[in-house]
Write a protein that holds these residues in place. Structure first.
Motif: not given
Length: 400
Positions: A45-52, A389-400
């Motif tokens: 999930s992220n604000p630009a794509n919604g749920w993936m 502005n706000s957003g939820f982010y669900l990903n694999v691996n650390e941000t940086f």
């Protein structure tokens, strides 16, 4: 919103259980060239794509002895989103035997959409007429487009150091670009994207950026996908000549530096991570979607709290600090993070200088490490920015 976050955390736990169950099926030919592949079902999930939803296969392996060769990794995405987007990508860092060469790849095919808000850090959320450009929109304007990206870089190690020099090729094709507000509201002003491209002599529905990069890299990180210590630096000078297919001649320079400070030698996961990023137009002109923009770094991780493409301009400076910590006394499975970031953009089009406006963000995150040896981690973050502005982010691996 709270129910979507609870659902996400439940999905993280389910995915981590599934990956642990699959671990016994992972192919392990030998200790030296051990190849580990995780066919991870993707929920992001992220604000630009919604749920993936789809697949996010990842692989790690060694091209030499692990004692003197860093781990190679590849992350793929085959996704469909709730905003009716298709996202296919492959991003890789391959270390050859004794780290003699690094191969860096970023391949993408998107049929996607995202809002654009105009240029500079001061672009507002609300749609209206730009006071600096009469007759032109500023604020949220929707865009549909397709993107084909092929980036590949070869870096050669200098002696026995962790310093590398190399060259790369990059190609971006944006096509089928369509701007709109909504289906019921006819545009009364010119879209920011179209005005910028038309003024500088670019097409408004299709353009190409193609060229070479000259690169210098310092790679000191222990594990690139989730570092615990040391640092990383990149200087990349990009040349975009028309002879290689670019619509106009231009050049840019990218500066990227990351540092990791351990707060405990016993628990190295307890650390402070710092990231500085600068992207600057040096000569010529770039098409609108190739201008430096938030969230368009290689893994799309900059600017948590804002949607990808929320800010854009000829020059960009971004910084982030993150405190990472384990949540268990003797285990590494669960972790947390708090972070702050800030970005600034300049734009000749709207006469805004760099650092004239700064957009901050901050947030918290939760981590589940699903493979301790390779540090493969599921990350869930929530960020807050300015002006709602706000957003939820669900990903694999650390941000940086």
């Amino acid at each position: 919103m709270k129910y979507s976050i609870l659902l996400s955390l439940a999905l993280i736990l389910i995915m981590s259980i599934n990956v642990r169950a699959q671990d016994s099926l992972i192919y392990k030919p030998n200790k030296i060239n051990s190849f580990k592949w995780v066919p991870l079902p993707a929920v992001g999930s992220n604000p630009a794509n919604g749920w993936m939803f789809g697949l996010a296969p990842s692989a790690t392996w060694y091209m030499g002895n692990p004692l003197d060769t860093k781990m190679s990794n590849l992350v793929g995405n085959f996704l469909y989103t709730t905003k009716q987007q298709w996202i296919f990508s492959s991003r890789s860092n391959v270390f050859l035997d004794k780290n003699s060469l690094i191969l860096v790849g970023d391949w993408r095919y998107f049929i996607t959409s995202q809002p654009t808000f105009g240029l500079g850090s001061g672009a507002p959320n609300e749609l209206g007429e730009d006071p600096n450009l009469p007759g032109v929109f500023q604020g949220e304007q929707q865009m549909d487009f397709s993107l084909i990206r092929f980036y590949e870089t070869v870096l050669k190690r200098v002696g026995t150091s962790n310093f590398y020099l190399g060259m790369g090729y990059h190609f971006d094709l944006h096509s089928k670009i369509e701007n709109f507000i909504d289906e019921k509201t006819p545009p009364t002003l010119e879209f920011a994207h179209d005005y910028y491209n038309r003024t500088l002599g670019f097409d408004t529905d299709r353009y190409i950026l193609s060229g070479i990069t000259l690169n210098a890299v310092l790679e000191n990180r222990d594990v690139a996908v989730s570092p615990y210590e040391k640092n990383f630096a990149l200087v990349s000078y990009k040349i975009n000549p028309t002879i290689l297919g670019s619509d106009q001649n231009s050049s840019t320079i990218l500066l990227d530096y990351r540092h990791y400070f351990n707060l405990s030698q016993i628990r190295k996961r307890h650390l402070i991570a710092l990231w500085g990023l600068g992207n600057f137009l040096v000569s010529g002109n770039l098409p609108y979607m190739n201008l430096p923009s938030i969230g368009w770094d290689m893994f799309g991780r900059s600017g948590r709290a804002y949607a990808q493409g929320r800010f854009r301009g000829e020059s960009m400076v971004y910084s982030e600090a993150e405190y990472r910590f384990p949540l268990q006394k003797n285990k590494e499975t669960f972790g947390g993070t708090v972070f702050v970031n800030a970005a600034s953009f300049s734009s000749r089009t709207v006469n805004e200088k760099l650092f004239e406006t700064i957009n901050p963000g901050y947030g918290v995150g939760f981590r589940v490490m699903i493979n301790k040896q390779n540090r493969t981690t599921i990350t869930a973050d929530y960020g807050w920015g300015q002006k709602g502005n706000s957003g939820f982010y669900l990903n694999v691996n650390e941000t940086f």
